[in-house]
Design a protein around this motif. Structure first.
Motif, PDB file in Angstrom:
ATOM      1  N   LEU A   1       0.859  -1.158   0.264  1.00  0.00           N
ATOM      2  CA  LEU A   1       0.193   0.056   0.374  1.00  0.00           C
ATOM      3  C   LEU A   1       0.860   1.413  -0.006  1.00  0.00           C
ATOM      4  N   ARG A   2       0.909   2.177  -1.103  1.00  0.00           N
ATOM      5  CA  ARG A   2       1.741   2.934  -1.409  1.00  0.00           C
ATOM      6  C   ARG A   2       1.812   4.305  -1.293  1.00  0.00           C
ATOM      7  N   PRO A   3       1.015   5.539  -0.265  1.00  0.00           N
ATOM      8  CA  PRO A   3       0.392   6.241  -0.758  1.00  0.00           C
ATOM      9  C   PRO A   3       0.424   7.395  -1.705  1.00  0.00           C
ATOM     10  N   LEU A   4      -0.031   7.874  -2.511  1.00  0.00           N
ATOM     11  CA  LEU A   4       0.690   8.681  -3.926  1.00  0.00           C
ATOM     12  C   LEU A   4      -0.499  10.378  -3.252  1.00  0.00           C
ATOM     13  N   SER A   5      -0.915  10.022  -2.631  1.00  0.00           N
ATOM     14  CA  SER A   5      -1.957  11.931  -2.178  1.00  0.00           C
ATOM     15  C   SER A   5      -2.507  11.091  -0.998  1.00  0.00           C
ATOM     16  N   ARG A   6      -2.857  12.512   0.042  1.00  0.00           N
ATOM     17  CA  ARG A   6      -4.195  12.123   1.037  1.00  0.00           C
ATOM     18  C   ARG A   6      -4.905  11.371   0.699  1.00  0.00           C
ATOM     19  N   GLU A   7      -5.173  11.449  -0.575  1.00  0.00           N
ATOM     20  CA  GLU A   7      -6.850  10.317  -0.960  1.00  0.00           C
ATOM     21  C   GLU A   7      -6.368   9.477  -1.561  1.00  0.00           C
ATOM     22  N   VAL A   8      -5.270   9.202  -2.480  1.00  0.00           N
ATOM     23  CA  VAL A   8      -5.405   8.106  -3.514  1.00  0.00           C
ATOM     24  C   VAL A   8      -4.423   7.696  -3.197  1.00  0.00           C
ATOM     25  N   VAL A   9      -4.171   6.224  -2.841  1.00  0.00           N
ATOM     26  CA  VAL A   9      -2.838   4.900  -2.181  1.00  0.00           C
ATOM     27  C   VAL A   9      -3.372   3.852  -3.858  1.00  0.00           C
ATOM     28  N   GLU A  10      -1.879   3.365  -4.181  1.00  0.00           N
ATOM     29  CA  GLU A  10      -1.259   2.065  -4.753  1.00  0.00           C
ATOM     30  C   GLU A  10      -1.561   0.994  -4.551  1.00  0.00           C
ATOM     31  N   VAL A  11      -2.303   0.201  -4.529  1.00  0.00           N
ATOM     32  CA  VAL A  11      -2.754  -0.890  -4.270  1.00  0.00           C
ATOM     33  C   VAL A  11      -1.970  -2.378  -4.880  1.00  0.00           C
ATOM     34  N   GLY A  12      -0.813  -2.654  -4.222  1.00  0.00           N
ATOM     35  CA  GLY A  12      -0.217  -3.737  -4.934  1.00  0.00           C
ATOM     36  C   GLY A  12      -0.938  -4.816  -4.821  1.00  0.00           C
ATOM     37  N   ILE A  13      -1.036  -6.539  -5.240  1.00  0.00           N
ATOM     38  CA  ILE A  13      -1.810  -7.951  -5.214  1.00  0.00           C
ATOM     39  C   ILE A  13      -0.783  -8.911  -6.058  1.00  0.00           C
ATOM     40  N   ARG A  14      -0.785  -9.717  -5.568  1.00  0.00           N
ATOM     41  CA  ARG A  14       0.384 -10.582  -6.073  1.00  0.00           C
ATOM     42  C   ARG A  14      -0.578 -12.164  -5.979  1.00  0.00           C
ATOM     43  N   THR A  15      -0.746 -12.320  -6.751  1.00  0.00           N
ATOM     44  CA  THR A  15      -1.439 -13.307  -7.374  1.00  0.00           C
ATOM     45  C   THR A  15      -0.926 -14.565  -7.508  1.00  0.00           C
ATOM     46  N   GLU A  16      -2.127 -16.077  -7.227  1.00  0.00           N
ATOM     47  CA  GLU A  16      -1.933 -17.643  -7.051  1.00  0.00           C
ATOM     48  C   GLU A  16      -1.560 -17.401  -8.348  1.00  0.00           C
ATOM     49  N   ARG A  17      -2.081 -17.316  -9.814  1.00  0.00           N
ATOM     50  CA  ARG A  17      -2.166 -17.861 -11.191  1.00  0.00           C
ATOM     51  C   ARG A  17      -2.091 -16.471 -11.901  1.00  0.00           C
ATOM     52  N   ALA A  18      -1.678 -15.874 -13.119  1.00  0.00           N
ATOM     53  CA  ALA A  18      -1.869 -14.986 -13.623  1.00  0.00           C
ATOM     54  C   ALA A  18      -3.322 -14.845 -14.393  1.00  0.00           C
ATOM     55  N   LEU A  19      -3.312 -13.552 -14.021  1.00  0.00           N
ATOM     56  CA  LEU A  19      -4.817 -12.958 -14.417  1.00  0.00           C
ATOM     57  C   LEU A  19      -4.458 -11.734 -16.625  1.00  0.00           C
ATOM     58  N   PRO A  20      -4.712 -12.613 -17.383  1.00  0.00           N
ATOM     59  CA  PRO A  20      -3.830 -11.876 -18.362  1.00  0.00           C
ATOM     60  C   PRO A  20      -5.149 -11.018 -18.716  1.00  0.00           C
ATOM     61  N   TYR A  21      -4.986  -9.135 -18.886  1.00  0.00           N
ATOM     62  CA  TYR A  21      -5.933  -7.883 -19.793  1.00  0.00           C
ATOM     63  C   TYR A  21      -5.077  -7.339 -20.591  1.00  0.00           C
ATOM     64  N   HIS A  22      -6.083  -6.593 -21.074  1.00  0.00           N
ATOM     65  CA  HIS A  22      -5.398  -5.937 -21.686  1.00  0.00           C
ATOM     66  C   HIS A  22      -4.835  -4.476 -21.154  1.00  0.00           C
ATOM     67  N   ALA A  23      -4.443  -3.563 -21.230  1.00  0.00           N
ATOM     68  CA  ALA A  23      -4.318  -1.925 -20.325  1.00  0.00           C
ATOM     69  C   ALA A  23      -5.167  -1.386 -20.722  1.00  0.00           C
ATOM     70  N   GLY A  24      -5.890  -0.902 -19.499  1.00  0.00           N
ATOM     71  CA  GLY A  24      -7.283   0.037 -19.930  1.00  0.00           C
ATOM     72  C   GLY A  24      -8.222  -0.631 -19.342  1.00  0.00           C
TER      73      GLY A  24
ATOM     74  N   THR B   1      -2.994  -1.088 -13.149  1.00  0.00           N
ATOM     75  CA  THR B   1      -2.940  -0.437 -14.146  1.00  0.00           C
ATOM     76  C   THR B   1      -1.160  -0.596 -13.939  1.00  0.00           C
ATOM     77  N   HIS B   2      -0.080   0.801 -14.404  1.00  0.00           N
ATOM     78  CA  HIS B   2       1.328  -0.134 -14.598  1.00  0.00           C
ATOM     79  C   HIS B   2       1.977   0.629 -13.283  1.00  0.00           C
ATOM     80  N   PRO B   3       2.480  -0.073 -12.257  1.00  0.00           N
ATOM     81  CA  PRO B   3       3.090   0.632 -11.539  1.00  0.00           C
ATOM     82  C   PRO B   3       3.650   1.769 -11.573  1.00  0.00           C
ATOM     83  N   LEU B   4       4.183   2.715 -10.524  1.00  0.00           N
ATOM     84  CA  LEU B   4       4.742   3.972 -10.807  1.00  0.00           C
ATOM     85  C   LEU B   4       5.734   4.242 -10.415  1.00  0.00           C
ATOM     86  N   HIS B   5       5.888   2.876  -9.200  1.00  0.00           N
ATOM     87  CA  HIS B   5       7.599   2.741  -8.924  1.00  0.00           C
ATOM     88  C   HIS B   5       7.813   1.800  -9.673  1.00  0.00           C
ATOM     89  N   GLY B   6       9.233   0.987  -9.800  1.00  0.00           N
ATOM     90  CA  GLY B   6       9.501  -0.095 -10.409  1.00  0.00           C
ATOM     91  C   GLY B   6       9.084  -0.502 -11.818  1.00  0.00           C
TER      92      GLY B   6
END
Length: 376
Positions: free
Chosen positions: A101-124, A142-147
């Motif tokens: 959980l990485r705060p990006l502002s006072r209201e927005v947080v970047e959430v990272g979730i590690r999955t047990e198997r892949a979840l294919p998707y298209h950007a957007g 989304t795309h990670p803001l760092h790394g």
């Protein structure tokens, strides 16, 4: 009296289950009210989650992109009808765990979730995110803001909604290690590859999450693609994505335009107004993506239609029990965001006006930057 009653109600059959529904009632409301589950999100006919197949009979409105497909949230019952559910292709459910959980502002947080198997998707595209013990919510991938991204993690930008049942718990009761189930992907406003058209990407607030993902995918595919990115918000702190915009602004073929609807005396690099005020003169060959507030999205779609340009749009509608009370105070952003804003403005001012025929050297520089910033 019997004939009049018969004319005001109709028999609807969905996957073999029949029920009576009132004439003029929305198909989605009628199904849910009779215990038949239909997936839905935006309720505006944009996301496509509630699309069903009209096998026989008649409904009014809600026509989909393919023959026989209708949006259950938009079509109204006008007679007996037989319906079949349609599951979007590629949708799956995967289990995972909250890793960051990485705060990006006072209201927005970047959430990272590690999955047990892949979840294919298209950007957007987006997924339904179900934190264990909480209701499911739709968030854009989304795309990670760092790394750099990897094939085992999924990233989201989540805005904390005052009075909500889920988002205020992030970092409090929902912490790293919390179990999560993701279902998706959903959404038709995703990146289309193999196109040479100029891209015009427009976002407000966390609508930047899918736009950032689309921009990264487009530059990975074609580093010299001409691209304009317009991001808007009510106040400076709404522009939480400034570090990402600074990275994008380094590419000579990418123009970044930050916009605020309230005057910003200390930040002349941020333009005053709304995203629609800064759209370029659109051509029929342009491709637009718009994500964010419904009013903005509808305006972009209308402008694109008049210009003959293609527009893929995804409005962000708050979940009914996750309402937000807007604050009347504008809070100051931190030093990092301020320096990123100034960097975007400096790059924009120093950029040459001749952007139609970048040199091969510029293309090579852009490609090198893409590979370093957007590794897949």
């Amino acid at each position: 009296m019997r004939d009049r009653a018969a004319a005001t109600s109709h028999e609807i059959t969905i996957d073999g289950e029949s029920f009576k529904a009132s004439r003029g009632e929305l198909l989605l409301d009628a199904a849910l009210g009779n215990g038949i589950e239909l997936p839905y999100d935006c309720r505006a006919g944009h996301c496509g989650a509630c699309c069903v197949l009209l096998v026989s009979g008649k409904v009014q409105g809600g026509e989909g992109a393919e023959p026989g497909i209708v949006h259950a949230c938009q079509c109204r019952i006008v007679g007996d009808a037989v319906i079949e559910k349609t599951e979007p292709s590629g949708v799956r459910s995967v289990d995972g765990v909250l890793t960051s959980l990485r705060p990006l502002s006072r209201e927005v947080v970047e959430v990272g979730i590690r999955t047990e198997r892949a979840l294919p998707y298209h950007a957007g595209q987006y997924a339904q995110v179900h934190f264990n013990g909480y209701p499911s919510r739709p968030f854009s991938i989304t795309h990670p803001l760092h790394g750099d991204p990897d094939g085992h993690s999924i990233w989201f930008h989540v805005r904390r909604m005052k009075g909500g049942r889920v988002t205020p718990s992030l970092g409090r009761r929902i912490k790293p290690g919390h179990r999560v189930k993701l279902t998706g992907p959903y959404g038709s406003a995703h990146f289309r590859p193999n196109l040479d058209s100029r891209l015009v990407l427009v976002a407000t607030s966390t609508g930047f999450a899918p736009i950032w993902s689309i921009a990264a995918a487009a530059l990975r595919e074609s580093p010299d693609r001409m691209m304009m990115i317009i991001v808007g918000g009510r106040a400076i702190e709404s522009l939480y994505m400034m570090p990402a915009l600074a990275r994008l602004a380094r590419f000579p073929n990418v123009l970044v335009v930050p916009v605020c609807s309230t005057p910003q005396q200390s930040m002349p690099e941020v333009n005053l107004g709304r995203p629609t005020d800064y759209l370029p003169r659109l051509l029929p060959t342009d491709v637009l993506y718009a994500c964010g507030a419904p009013g903005m999205v509808d305006a972009i779609k209308s402008i694109a239609t008049r210009s003959g340009a293609v527009c893929y749009a995804d409005p962000f509608l708050p979940t009914t029990d996750d309402t937000v009370e807007e604050s009347a105070l504008i809070r100051a952003i931190d030093w990092l965001a301020q320096s990123s804003i100034r960097q975007v403005g400096l790059l924009a001012r120093n950029r040459t006006r001749s952007r139609r025929e970048p040199s091969m050297q510029m293309y090579g520089m852009a490609e090198a930057r893409v590979r370093s910033h957007f590794r897949s």
